[in-house]
Enzyme design. Structure first.
Site, short mmCIF file in Angstrom:
data_model
loop_
_atom_site.label_atom_id
_atom_site.label_comp_id
_atom_site.label_asym_id
_atom_site.label_seq_id
_atom_site.Cartn_x
_atom_site.Cartn_y
_atom_site.Cartn_z
N ARG A 1 3.24 -10.34 14.61
CA ARG A 1 2.35 -9.90 15.69
C ARG A 1 2.21 -10.93 16.80
O ARG A 1 1.77 -10.62 17.90
CB ARG A 1 0.95 -9.57 15.13
CG ARG A 1 0.93 -8.28 14.35
CD ARG A 1 -0.34 -8.12 13.53
NE ARG A 1 -0.19 -6.99 12.63
CZ ARG A 1 0.49 -7.03 11.50
NH1 ARG A 1 1.08 -8.15 11.10
NH2 ARG A 1 0.59 -5.96 10.75
N HIS B 1 12.75 -1.44 14.05
CA HIS B 1 12.57 -0.06 13.58
C HIS B 1 13.71 0.86 14.02
O HIS B 1 14.23 1.66 13.22
CB HIS B 1 11.24 0.51 14.08
CG HIS B 1 10.05 -0.11 13.42
ND1 HIS B 1 8.75 0.24 13.73
CD2 HIS B 1 9.94 -1.06 12.44
CE1 HIS B 1 7.91 -0.47 12.99
NE2 HIS B 1 8.61 -1.26 12.20
N LYS C 1 4.69 2.48 12.04
CA LYS C 1 4.30 2.49 13.44
C LYS C 1 4.35 1.08 13.98
O LYS C 1 4.20 0.14 13.18
CB LYS C 1 2.93 3.13 13.65
CG LYS C 1 1.80 2.64 12.73
CD LYS C 1 1.40 1.21 12.68
CE LYS C 1 0.91 0.55 13.92
NZ LYS C 1 0.50 -0.89 13.70
N LEU D 1 9.39 -2.90 8.61
CA LEU D 1 9.84 -4.12 9.27
C LEU D 1 9.04 -4.32 10.57
O LEU D 1 8.35 -3.40 11.02
CB LEU D 1 11.33 -3.99 9.61
CG LEU D 1 12.25 -3.73 8.42
CD1 LEU D 1 13.67 -3.42 8.90
CD2 LEU D 1 12.26 -4.92 7.47
N SER E 1 15.03 -6.66 0.48
CA SER E 1 14.47 -7.77 1.24
C SER E 1 15.63 -8.59 1.77
O SER E 1 16.77 -8.46 1.30
CB SER E 1 13.60 -8.62 0.31
OG SER E 1 13.23 -9.82 0.94
N ARG E 2 15.32 -9.49 2.72
CA ARG E 2 16.37 -10.38 3.19
C ARG E 2 16.82 -11.31 2.07
O ARG E 2 17.94 -11.79 2.08
CB ARG E 2 15.87 -11.21 4.39
CG ARG E 2 15.71 -10.39 5.66
CD ARG E 2 15.00 -11.17 6.73
NE ARG E 2 13.62 -11.49 6.36
CZ ARG E 2 12.77 -12.19 7.11
NH1 ARG E 2 13.17 -12.65 8.28
NH2 ARG E 2 11.54 -12.41 6.70
N ARG F 1 0.84 -1.20 0.00
CA ARG F 1 0.00 0.00 0.00
C ARG F 1 0.87 1.26 0.00
O ARG F 1 0.63 2.20 -0.75
CB ARG F 1 -0.90 -0.03 1.23
CG ARG F 1 -1.97 1.01 1.18
CD ARG F 1 -3.19 0.63 1.99
NE ARG F 1 -2.86 0.26 3.35
CZ ARG F 1 -3.67 -0.40 4.17
NH1 ARG F 1 -4.87 -0.76 3.75
NH2 ARG F 1 -3.34 -0.68 5.39
N THR G 1 -8.41 5.76 12.01
CA THR G 1 -7.09 5.29 11.59
C THR G 1 -6.96 5.27 10.06
O THR G 1 -5.89 5.49 9.52
CB THR G 1 -6.78 3.89 12.13
OG1 THR G 1 -7.76 2.98 11.64
CG2 THR G 1 -6.79 3.88 13.65
N1 LIG Z 1 0.51 2.24 8.87
C1 LIG Z 1 -0.34 1.24 8.76
O1 LIG Z 1 -1.51 1.40 8.42
C2 LIG Z 1 0.14 -0.16 9.03
C3 LIG Z 1 -0.63 -1.24 8.68
C4 LIG Z 1 -0.11 -2.51 8.89
C5 LIG Z 1 1.14 -2.66 9.47
N2 LIG Z 1 1.84 -1.57 9.83
C6 LIG Z 1 3.16 -1.69 10.47
O2 LIG Z 1 4.10 -2.00 9.46
C7 LIG Z 1 5.11 -2.86 9.98
C8 LIG Z 1 5.16 -4.11 9.13
O3 LIG Z 1 3.88 -4.74 9.21
P1 LIG Z 1 3.42 -5.80 8.11
O4 LIG Z 1 2.06 -6.23 8.47
O5 LIG Z 1 3.64 -5.23 6.75
O6 LIG Z 1 4.47 -6.96 8.44
P2 LIG Z 1 4.82 -8.28 7.65
O7 LIG Z 1 3.83 -8.55 6.58
O8 LIG Z 1 5.08 -9.31 8.67
O9 LIG Z 1 6.19 -7.87 6.95
C9 LIG Z 1 7.32 -7.50 7.66
C10 LIG Z 1 8.53 -7.58 6.75
O10 LIG Z 1 9.69 -7.40 7.56
C11 LIG Z 1 10.76 -8.18 7.06
N3 LIG Z 1 11.36 -8.95 8.17
C12 LIG Z 1 12.65 -8.89 8.54
N4 LIG Z 1 12.90 -9.69 9.56
C13 LIG Z 1 11.75 -10.31 9.84
C14 LIG Z 1 11.39 -11.30 10.78
N5 LIG Z 1 12.26 -11.80 11.67
N6 LIG Z 1 10.12 -11.75 10.78
C15 LIG Z 1 9.22 -11.23 9.92
N7 LIG Z 1 9.51 -10.29 8.99
C16 LIG Z 1 10.76 -9.85 8.95
C17 LIG Z 1 10.19 -9.08 5.99
O11 LIG Z 1 10.63 -8.59 4.75
P3 LIG Z 1 11.75 -9.34 3.89
O12 LIG Z 1 11.53 -10.81 4.11
O13 LIG Z 1 11.45 -8.90 2.53
O14 LIG Z 1 13.09 -8.89 4.38
C18 LIG Z 1 8.70 -8.94 6.08
O15 LIG Z 1 8.07 -8.98 4.85
C19 LIG Z 1 4.74 -3.11 11.44
O16 LIG Z 1 5.45 -2.24 12.26
C20 LIG Z 1 3.25 -2.81 11.49
O17 LIG Z 1 2.81 -2.35 12.75
C21 LIG Z 1 1.38 -0.33 9.61
#
Ligand SMILES: NC(=O)c1ccc[n+]([C@@H]2O[C@H](COP(=O)([O-])OP(=O)(O)OC[C@H]3O[C@@H](n4cnc5c(N)ncnc54)[C@H](OP(=O)(O)O)[C@@H]3O)[C@@H](O)[C@H]2O)c1
Length: 338
Positions: free
Chosen positions: A169, A82, A100, A77, A39-40, A21, A256
């Site tokens: 989470r 962060h 966030k 991440l 990415s990793r 997004r 939000t």
């Molecule tokens: N602003 C908003 O509206 C909003 C909405 C949802 C989430 N968020 C925030 O955005 C952040 C990411 O959320 P998300 O839902 O996008 O997370 P997600 O789908 O779990 O993705 C996190 C990314 O972080 C990387 N990563 C590196 N080390 C990791 C590990 N040990 N375990 C898991 N992932 C790891 C991975 O990317 P690679 O594998 O490519 O390295 C993974 O794709 C969080 O802080 C969340 O609170 C914000």
């Protein structure tokens, strides 16, 4: 942020759910382009780069920081990463837009702020709602007495079990659980509505699968103002608040993020039952990105993020102490990330 006739070039760190997004929002903001994604794994970086039309697919986050086609980073991440990557980005002279919650604690948040200040770069947490044009109207109504004197604030944010397999989470070490993830929104709302820090908080959580999945908290503010917040992963989507004043209440059910295909909205209810509805236009994410790259002062939003962490720290203390009413520390001690 950069020469006014040049785009700000973003590198994206992480390929999670929210990345999709925000990449689209970055790509559709005037004066901004996305030049690289890291990415990793190289395969995942390549897949995302191809999917979203990004020129460079980068293996490893550090490699992205060393590129000369990046002026700023968007970090998506898990929360525990962060601070490390925001600070590393600042040290490479890159501006920072970090998802966030900004960090794991107020101390980490403050360390990000200090690193960015000392390297002369700008930062914002990616809390879109704070940048929606509606938010300015909300603030003015509250501040200018449209509700009379504010006595109570309540906020609720939830998503019913939004987990994927291996979801961060559900991993405490990665900053999982609803306290940081969703407490960020409800505590940020209380901070926004009152424009100050609460004095004390008391909080209770329901723990499942090793992380808090429901948070209920009460907050006490100056002048007898109180607040209640609720958030978690065990009820259907909620994203609402009420700011109750002596003459009217301000009510919003999408603070939000607007509901899909519906206008951004809120209502002022007065004591006679009269309801005044308001709708607003605009993309909160594009407004947020424009603000970061614009050169306008950011201190107001940066302080809000650090204050939100101070509230969350106190909520954490109260949970640790079995729900005891604890003081919110008003100042962050300056020290590096733990
Ligand atoms: N602003 C908003 O509206 C909003 C909405 C949802 C989430 N968020 C925030 O955005 C952040 C990411 O959320 P998300 O839902 O996008 O997370 P997600 O789908 O779990 O993705 C996190 C990314 O972080 C990387 N990563 C590196 N080390 C990791 C590990 N040990 N375990 C898991 N992932 C790891 C991975 O990317 P690679 O594998 O490519 O390295 C993974 O794709 C969080 O802080 C969340 O609170 C914000």
């Amino acid at each position: 942020m950069t020469d006014s006739d040049k785009n700000t070039r973003f590198g994206v760190i992480g390929t999670g759910r929210i990345t999709r997004r925000l990449v689209a929002d970055l790509q559709s903001t005037d004066g901004v382009e996305v030049t690289a994604i890291a990415s990793r794994t190289s395969e995942r970086a390549r897949w995302y780069a191809d999917q979203y039309g990004i020129a460079a697919a980068v293996e490893g986050y550090q490699s992205l920081l060393q590129r000369d086609d990046v002026d700023a980073v968007y970090i998506s991440l898990p929360p525990s990463m962060h601070a490390e990557w925001s600070i590393a980005s600042a040290e490479h002279g890159l501006h920072v837009l970090c998802e966030k919650p900004l960090a794991m604690s107020a101390k980490q948040a403050s360390s990000i702020d200090l690193a960015c200040q000392s390297h002369g770069v700008r930062w914002l947490d990616a809390t879109g709602w704070l940048h929606h044009p509606r938010t300015t109207a909300l603030r003015d109504w509250i501040r200018d007495g449209r509700l009379g004197q504010v006595g109570h604030v309540s906020a609720a944010v939830s998503f019913y079990q939004p987990f994927q397999s291996g979801d961060h989470r559900l991993d405490k070490a990665l900053g999982g659980g609803c306290v940081l993830d969703l407490g960020w929104y409800v505590c940020g709302l209380v901070r926004f509505a009152s424009q100050k820090l609460p004095l004390e908080v008391a909080a209770d959580v329901v723990i499942r699968e090793g992380v808090p999945q429901r948070l209920t908290a009460m907050l006490w503010l100056a002048d007898g103002v109180t607040a209640t917040v609720s958030c978690g992963y065990d009820t259907a989507t909620r994203k609402w608040f009420e700011v109750a004043g002596t003459t009217a209440s301000l009510i919003c059910d999408d603070f939000t993020r607007p509901w899909a295909e519906r206008p951004t909205r809120c209502w002022i209810h007065d004591a006679s039952g009269k309801v005044e509805g308001h709708t607003f236009e605009g993309s909160q994410e594009r407004a947020m990105i424009s603000r970061l790259v614009s050169g306008q002062p950011l201190a107001e939003w940066q302080q809000a993020a650090i204050d939100t962490h101070l509230i969350l720290d106190a909520i954490g203390d109260s949970i640790t102490e079995g729900g005891r009413r604890v003081a919110v520390r008003q100042i962050v001690e300056e020290r590096p990330v733990d």
